[in-house]
Motif scaffolding. Structure first.
Motif, PDB file in Angstrom:
ATOM      1  N   LEU A 382       0.854  -1.188   0.000  1.00 38.87           N
ATOM      2  CA  LEU A 382       0.000   0.000   0.000  1.00 38.87           C
ATOM      3  C   LEU A 382       0.888   1.236   0.000  1.00 38.87           C
ATOM      4  CD1 LEU A 382      -2.813   1.309   0.252  1.00 38.87           C
ATOM      5  CD2 LEU A 382      -2.588   1.116   2.739  1.00 38.87           C
ATOM      6  N   VAL A 383       0.703   2.078  -1.009  1.00 44.75           N
ATOM      7  CA  VAL A 383       1.482   3.313  -1.139  1.00 44.75           C
ATOM      8  C   VAL A 383       0.509   4.481  -1.076  1.00 44.75           C
ATOM      9  CG1 VAL A 383       3.060   4.644  -2.572  1.00 44.75           C
ATOM     10  CG2 VAL A 383       3.171   2.140  -2.594  1.00 44.75           C
ATOM     11  N   GLY A 384       0.740   5.385  -0.116  1.00 46.73           N
ATOM     12  CA  GLY A 384      -0.229   6.463   0.020  1.00 46.73           C
ATOM     13  C   GLY A 384       0.343   7.709   0.618  1.00 46.73           C
ATOM     14  N   PHE A 422       0.797  -7.242  -5.823  1.00 48.93           N
ATOM     15  CA  PHE A 422      -0.286  -6.291  -6.028  1.00 48.93           C
ATOM     16  C   PHE A 422       0.087  -4.982  -5.329  1.00 48.93           C
ATOM     17  CE2 PHE A 422      -5.059  -5.414  -5.158  1.00 48.93           C
ATOM     18  CZ  PHE A 422      -5.212  -4.777  -6.376  1.00 48.93           C
ATOM     19  N   ILE A 423      -0.081  -3.865  -6.028  1.00 46.52           N
ATOM     20  CA  ILE A 423       0.200  -2.541  -5.451  1.00 46.52           C
ATOM     21  C   ILE A 423      -1.063  -1.696  -5.523  1.00 46.52           C
ATOM     22  CG2 ILE A 423       1.567  -0.427  -5.652  1.00 46.52           C
ATOM     23  CD1 ILE A 423       3.796  -2.098  -6.894  1.00 46.52           C
ATOM     24  N   ILE A 424      -1.419  -1.129  -4.377  1.00 51.30           N
ATOM     25  CA  ILE A 424      -2.541  -0.187  -4.309  1.00 51.30           C
ATOM     26  C   ILE A 424      -1.950   1.159  -3.930  1.00 51.30           C
ATOM     27  CG2 ILE A 424      -4.726   0.361  -3.190  1.00 51.30           C
ATOM     28  CD1 ILE A 424      -5.035  -2.613  -2.553  1.00 51.30           C
ATOM     29  N   SER A 425      -2.120   2.142  -4.789  1.00 49.00           N
ATOM     30  CA  SER A 425      -1.452   3.428  -4.571  1.00 49.00           C
ATOM     31  C   SER A 425      -2.399   4.600  -4.794  1.00 49.00           C
ATOM     32  CB  SER A 425      -0.253   3.551  -5.520  1.00 49.00           C
ATOM     33  OG  SER A 425       0.344   4.823  -5.406  1.00 49.00           O
ATOM     34  N   SER A 426      -2.267   5.598  -3.926  1.00 50.90           N
ATOM     35  CA  SER A 426      -3.000   6.853  -4.123  1.00 50.90           C
ATOM     36  C   SER A 426      -2.112   7.895  -4.811  1.00 50.90           C
ATOM     37  CB  SER A 426      -3.494   7.397  -2.774  1.00 50.90           C
ATOM     38  OG  SER A 426      -2.394   7.637  -1.907  1.00 50.90           O
ATOM     39  N   GLU A 427      -0.871   7.474  -5.152  1.00 46.57           N
ATOM     40  CA  GLU A 427       0.051   8.353  -5.872  1.00 46.57           C
ATOM     41  C   GLU A 427       0.258   7.816  -7.281  1.00 46.57           C
ATOM     42  OE1 GLU A 427       3.694   8.701  -3.746  1.00 46.57           O
ATOM     43  OE2 GLU A 427       2.755   9.260  -1.847  1.00 46.57           O
ATOM     44  N   VAL A 437      -0.968  -3.117 -10.609  1.00 51.34           N
ATOM     45  CA  VAL A 437      -1.037  -1.825  -9.927  1.00 51.34           C
ATOM     46  C   VAL A 437      -2.435  -1.231 -10.103  1.00 51.34           C
ATOM     47  CG1 VAL A 437      -0.085   0.504  -9.727  1.00 51.34           C
ATOM     48  CG2 VAL A 437       1.421  -1.418 -10.331  1.00 51.34           C
ATOM     49  N   VAL A 438      -3.020  -0.777  -8.988  1.00 54.41           N
ATOM     50  CA  VAL A 438      -4.316  -0.096  -9.012  1.00 54.41           C
ATOM     51  C   VAL A 438      -4.153   1.243  -8.311  1.00 54.41           C
ATOM     52  CG1 VAL A 438      -6.663  -0.115  -8.074  1.00 54.41           C
ATOM     53  CG2 VAL A 438      -5.733  -2.182  -9.125  1.00 54.41           C
ATOM     54  N   PHE A 439      -4.604   2.297  -8.978  1.00 57.38           N
ATOM     55  CA  PHE A 439      -4.541   3.642  -8.395  1.00 57.38           C
ATOM     56  C   PHE A 439      -5.905   3.999  -7.803  1.00 57.38           C
ATOM     57  CE2 PHE A 439      -1.239   3.728 -11.704  1.00 57.38           C
ATOM     58  CZ  PHE A 439      -0.141   4.088 -10.934  1.00 57.38           C
ATOM     59  N   ILE A 440      -5.876   4.563  -6.592  1.00 58.97           N
ATOM     60  CA  ILE A 440      -7.108   4.901  -5.877  1.00 58.97           C
ATOM     61  C   ILE A 440      -7.047   6.345  -5.393  1.00 58.97           C
ATOM     62  CG2 ILE A 440      -7.538   2.524  -5.122  1.00 58.97           C
ATOM     63  CD1 ILE A 440      -6.305   3.360  -2.382  1.00 58.97           C
ATOM     64  N   GLN A 441      -8.176   6.858  -4.949  1.00 59.81           N
ATOM     65  CA  GLN A 441      -8.231   8.177  -4.309  1.00 59.81           C
ATOM     66  C   GLN A 441      -7.809   8.033  -2.850  1.00 59.81           C
ATOM     67  OE1 GLN A 441      -9.042  11.007  -6.032  1.00 59.81           O
ATOM     68  NE2 GLN A 441      -9.136   9.659  -7.829  1.00 59.81           N
ATOM     69  N   PHE A 443      -9.137   9.452  -0.332  1.00 56.08           N
ATOM     70  CA  PHE A 443     -10.376   9.248   0.417  1.00 56.08           C
ATOM     71  C   PHE A 443     -11.237   8.302  -0.408  1.00 56.08           C
ATOM     72  CE2 PHE A 443      -8.630  13.216   1.954  1.00 56.08           C
ATOM     73  CZ  PHE A 443      -8.757  13.073   3.332  1.00 56.08           C
ATOM     74  N   LEU A 444     -11.292   7.054   0.036  1.00 60.94           N
ATOM     75  CA  LEU A 444     -11.828   5.971  -0.781  1.00 60.94           C
ATOM     76  C   LEU A 444     -13.302   6.144  -1.094  1.00 60.94           C
ATOM     77  CD1 LEU A 444     -10.051   3.000   1.032  1.00 60.94           C
ATOM     78  CD2 LEU A 444      -9.515   3.911  -1.222  1.00 60.94           C
ATOM     79  N   ARG A 445     -13.635   5.840  -2.365  1.00 65.24           N
ATOM     80  CA  ARG A 445     -15.014   5.804  -2.812  1.00 65.24           C
ATOM     81  C   ARG A 445     -15.332   4.397  -3.305  1.00 65.24           C
ATOM     82  NH1 ARG A 445     -15.347  11.451  -6.371  1.00 65.24           N
ATOM     83  NH2 ARG A 445     -14.693  12.870  -4.679  1.00 65.24           N
TER      84      ARG A 445
END
Length: 621
Positions: A382-384, A422-427, A437-441, A443-445
Motif C-alpha cells: 500500500l502506497v499512500g 499487487f500494489i494499491i497506490s493513491s500516488e 497496480v491499481v490507483f485509488i483516491q 479518500f476511498l469511494r
C-alpha cells in the motif's frame, strides 16, 4: 491383487454408512453374486466382522477396524526421531544412543525407522542406514514440507483451536468472551484480522488462568483505555479481575497491531528473556526448517515468554489446563513446543510446566496456521499519504473489505521485487515491480473498491498462470507425448502405460493392474474422444502425465478415443494436482478442445495449448 482384496478396497472407498448390494459388487468385479458372498466369507474368516452384511448389501466395518495410515499416526516418539535426524544432518544418529535417549529398545527404534521410511517415500526423502547409524537424505524443501505436514496433523477427531480454548476457559463461554472483545474493538474503531483477534483471545485466556500478587512497573499505552473497557465487561459478567500487569500485556499487543511507533515491547521484556528466546528460535528454525522471523509473531511470543518467566519466578503457574489433550491430539506440534521450552528453560535456569508448554504449542500452532493462510493471500504493498496515521486508516479499511484475500506488507519487509504481487497506490507514479497496480483516491469511494476487486481478480489469474507454467512442464516431460501405433485395445494401452511409467521410475510394476481395478469401477473414457486412465489412489513414486495419440481411432468402451492422458500421482503432489484436475476434466468434455490438443506435435506445444485452454475466460482456481 486378488478379487477379495479388490472388493475390500472398493468398500473402504464408499461412504461409511453406505451398503453396496451384492449385484452391484458382482458387476464391478465381473463375477457372480455367489462369488461375492464367498469373498465376504473369506474376508471375515481372516478378520472376524471385517465386512458387515445386511439386506441392503455389504459395507466395511469402520467402527472396529479403521486404522490410520502411517503418516496420520506419527506419535511423539517418531516425531522426536525425525527431529534428531534433521538436527544431526550428515552426521546421522546412532541406533543405541537413540534408544537410550528415548528410553526404548533397539528393536523399537528399528520398527519406528521402518514405519518412517514408508512415510518418507511420499516426500521424496529416504532414511539410509550404514552399520548402526541412520541418515535422512533429500532436499531441504522436501524436509520442510514433511515437517509442516506433520505439525499440522491432528490425531483422531480433535477439536479446533477454538475447542481447546474453550476447554481452558471452563464455564466461561468462548462465544461470550469473543463478543465482548469484538464489541469493544468496534467501539474504539480497532479493526483487526482474524489471526490477531484469535491471538488476542488466546492471551486473554492465559491471563484469566493466572493470579498476580505483585505489580510490576507501569507503562504508558494508547490501547490501555480499550483494554480497561474489556476488563470492566469481563468483571461485570463473571466477577473476574485482570491485574494491571495483564492489562498492559494485552495493550502492548494491540499497540503493535495498530502500528504505533511507541510500542514498548523492548522495554517490557528483559534483555535476558529476549536474548534467550531469539537464540531458541534460531535453533528451532535450523532443526524444524520453519521461518520464525515474522515480527508480529516475535513480539507476541516475547510478551508471552516474559510473562511465562514472571509466572515461574513468582510461582504463579496454574495447573488446571488441558495440556494432556493437546499433547495427545497434536503430538508433533507439542514436541516442537517441548523443544522450544527446553531451550528457554536451560538458558534461563527455570522449570517450565506442561501447562505452559501447552500454551506455547497453541501460540506456535496459531502462527503456523496463519502462515499457511498468508501463503495463499496476495502480497500487497500500500502506497499512500506521507502521513502514517492516514495510511494506517486506509489499510484498516481495505483489510475489513479484502482481508481474506490480501496480505499487506511494508516496504521494509520486501526482500525482492518478486515478493510483491499487487500494489494499491493513491500516488500516480511508476513502480519498478512485476505486479498488478491499481490507483485509488486518498479518500476511498465505492469505485475505488471496484478497481481493487478487478485488480485482485487479475492478480489471481496471473498467479494461476504462473503456477501452470511451472507445474505442467514438470508433469509432462519431453518424451511423454507419443503417437500410439499398432495398439488396438484398451488392454494393450494399459500395458503400454504401465510399462512406460515403471521404466521411467514413476510407479512400481503393479501399476497396470491398478489401472484395471479403477477401470472396473467406471470407464475413464469420455464421449468427447478422450480417456484419462488413472488408479483409485494417489500412489505414484513420482507425479507425471503421459500423452498418447492413437494413430487410428481406438474403440474404448464403445467410445472412439483420439487422445489419452494417463496419470501417475505421488501423494505429496496431491494439493497441486487437485488444482488442475477439475479444470482439465471441464476442458476435455468438449470435443473441439480434445481435437485442439491432439494437433500438438511436441510436449512443449501440448503444454502451451493446455495452458491456453485452462486460463481461457479469466479462469483461476
Amino acid at each position: 491383487m486378488k478379487k477379495k482384496e479388490i472388493l475390500l478396497d472398493y468398500l473402504k472407498n464408499q461412504k461409511k454408512e453406505q451398503f453396496v448390494s451384492s449385484s452391484d459388487l458382482a458387476k464391478i468385479l465381473g463375477v457372480t453374486n455367489r462369488s461375492i458372498r464367498y469373498y465376504v466369507k473369506q474376508l471375515n474368516d481372516d478378520v472376524p466382522d471385517l465386512v458387515e452384511s445386511s439386506r441392503e448389501g455389504y459395507r466395511y466395518n469402520w467402527q472396529y477396524f479403521e486404522v490410520p495410515k502411517v503418516d496420520e499416526s506419527v506419535d511423539g516418539r517418531r516425531f522426536s526421531i525425525l527431529r534428531y535426524l534433521l538436527q544431526k544432518g550428515d552426521d546421522g544418529v546412532d541406533l543405541f544412543d537413540l534408544a537410550e535417549e528415548l528410553l526404548v529398545s533397539e528393536s523399537t527404534i528399528r520398527q519406528d525407522m521402518s514405519a518412517l521410511q514408508e512415510l518418507m517415500q511420499d516426500y521424496q526423502l529416504m532414511i539410509k542406514q550404514h552399520e548402526f547409524r541412520y541418515y535422512l537424505t533429500g532436499t531441504q524443501e522436501a524436509k520442510r514440507l514433511l515437517i509442516m505436514t506433520l505439525i499440522r496433523k491432528k490425531n483422531g477427531d480433535a477439536p479446533s483451536l477454538e475447542g481447546e480454548m474453550q476447554q481452558f476457559l471452563g464455564e466461561i463461554p468462548l462465544s461470550v468472551l469473543t463478543e465482548i472483545c469484538q464489541q469493544v474493538f468496534d467501539e474504539f474503531n480497532f479493526h483487526v484480522n482474524q489471526y490477531f483477534f484469535q491471538n488476542f483471545i488466546l492471551h486473554l485466556i492465559i491471563v484469566l488462568n493466572q493470579k498476580w500478587q505483585d505489580e510490576s512497573k507501569v507503562f504508558s499505552s494508547p490501547s490501555l483505555p480499550m483494554i480497561e473497557k474489556i476488563a470492566e465487561s469481563i468483571f461485570d459478567h463473571y466477577h473476574l479481575e485482570l491485574a494491571q500487569e495483564d492489562k498492559f500485556e494485552l495493550a502492548l499487543l494491540c499497540d503493535g497491531e495498530r502500528g504505533h511507533r511507541e510500542v514498548e515491547v523492548s522495554n517490557y521484556v528483559s534483555k535476558n528473556v529476549s536474548a534467550s528466546l531469539h537464540r531458541a528460535l534460531e535453533e528451532l528454525s535450523s532443526v524444524f526448517l520453519i521461518d520464525f522471523t515474522d515480527q508480529q509473531f516475535l513480539n507476541r511470543l516475547l510478551l508471552h515468554t516474559q510473562n511465562l518467566y514472571n509466572r515461574v519466578k513468582n510461582k504463579k503457574v496454574k495447573r488446571n489446563l488441558s495440556a494432556l489433550e493437546i499433547k495427545m491430539r497434536y503430538p508433533a506440534l507439542f514436541d516442537v513446543a517441548v523443544y522450544l521450552s527446553s531451550l528457554i528453560a536451560t538458558d534461563l535456569k527455570i522449570e517450565i510446566a506442561e501447562d505452559e508448554i501447552a500454551f506455547l504449542a497453541l501460540h506456535i500452532g496459531s502462527f503456523l496456521d496463519e502462515q499457511k493462510k498468508n501463503a495463499e493471500k496476495i502480497h500487497t504493498l500500500l502506497v499512500g499519504s506521507d502521513y502514517l496515521e492516514r495510511e494506517n486508516q486506509i489499510q484498516v479499511l481495505l483489510e475489513s473489505r479484502f482481508g481474506d484475500e490480501l496480505l499487506f506488507v511494508s516496504a521494509d519487509e520486501i526482500k525482492n521485487t518478486d515478493s510483491v504481487e499487487f500494489i494499491i497506490s493513491s500516488e500516480k507514479k511508476f513502480f519498478d515491480y512485476d505486479a498488478e497496480v491499481v490507483f485509488i483516491q486518498e479518500f476511498l469511494r465505492e469505485r475505488d473498491f471496484v478497481r481493487i476487486r478487478k485488480g485482485i481478480e487479475r492478480t489471481k489469474q496471473k498467479r494461476y498462470l504462473h503456477f501452470l507454467e511451472e507445474f505442467l512442464p514438470k508433469l509432462i516431460q519431453k518424451e511423454a507425448c507419443i503417437a500410439l501405433e499398432k495398439v488396438e485395445s484398451k488392454e494393450e494401452v494399459f500395458s503400454f502405460i504401465g510399462q512406460w511409467f515403471f521404466e521411467k521410475g514413476f510407479t512400481d510394476h503393479h501399476y497396470t493392474q491398478r489401472l484395471f481395478e479403477r477401470e472396473k469401477m467406471a470407464s475413464t473414457a469420455f464421449t468427447s474422444g478422450v480417456a484419462l486412465p488413472h488408479t483409485i489412489r494417489y500412489e505414484g513414486k513420482k507425479t507425471g502425465f503421459l500423452v498418447l495419440k492413437p494413430v487410428q481411432p481406438l474403440y474404448w468402451d464403445e467410445q472412439s478415443i483420439k487422445l489419452i492422458l494417463a496419470m501417475a500421482i505421488n501423494p505429496a503432489d496431491s494439493h497441486d494436482f487437485n488444482r488442475i484436475f477439475p479444470r482439465i476434466i471441464e476442458i476435455l468434455v468438449e470435443e473441439y478442445h480434445v481435437n485442439f490438443l491432439r494437433r500438438s506435435q511436441t510436449s512443449d506445444e501440448f503444454i502451451k495449448r493446455l495452458i491456453e485452454l485452462m486460463v481461457a475466460d479469466g479462469y483461476y482456481d
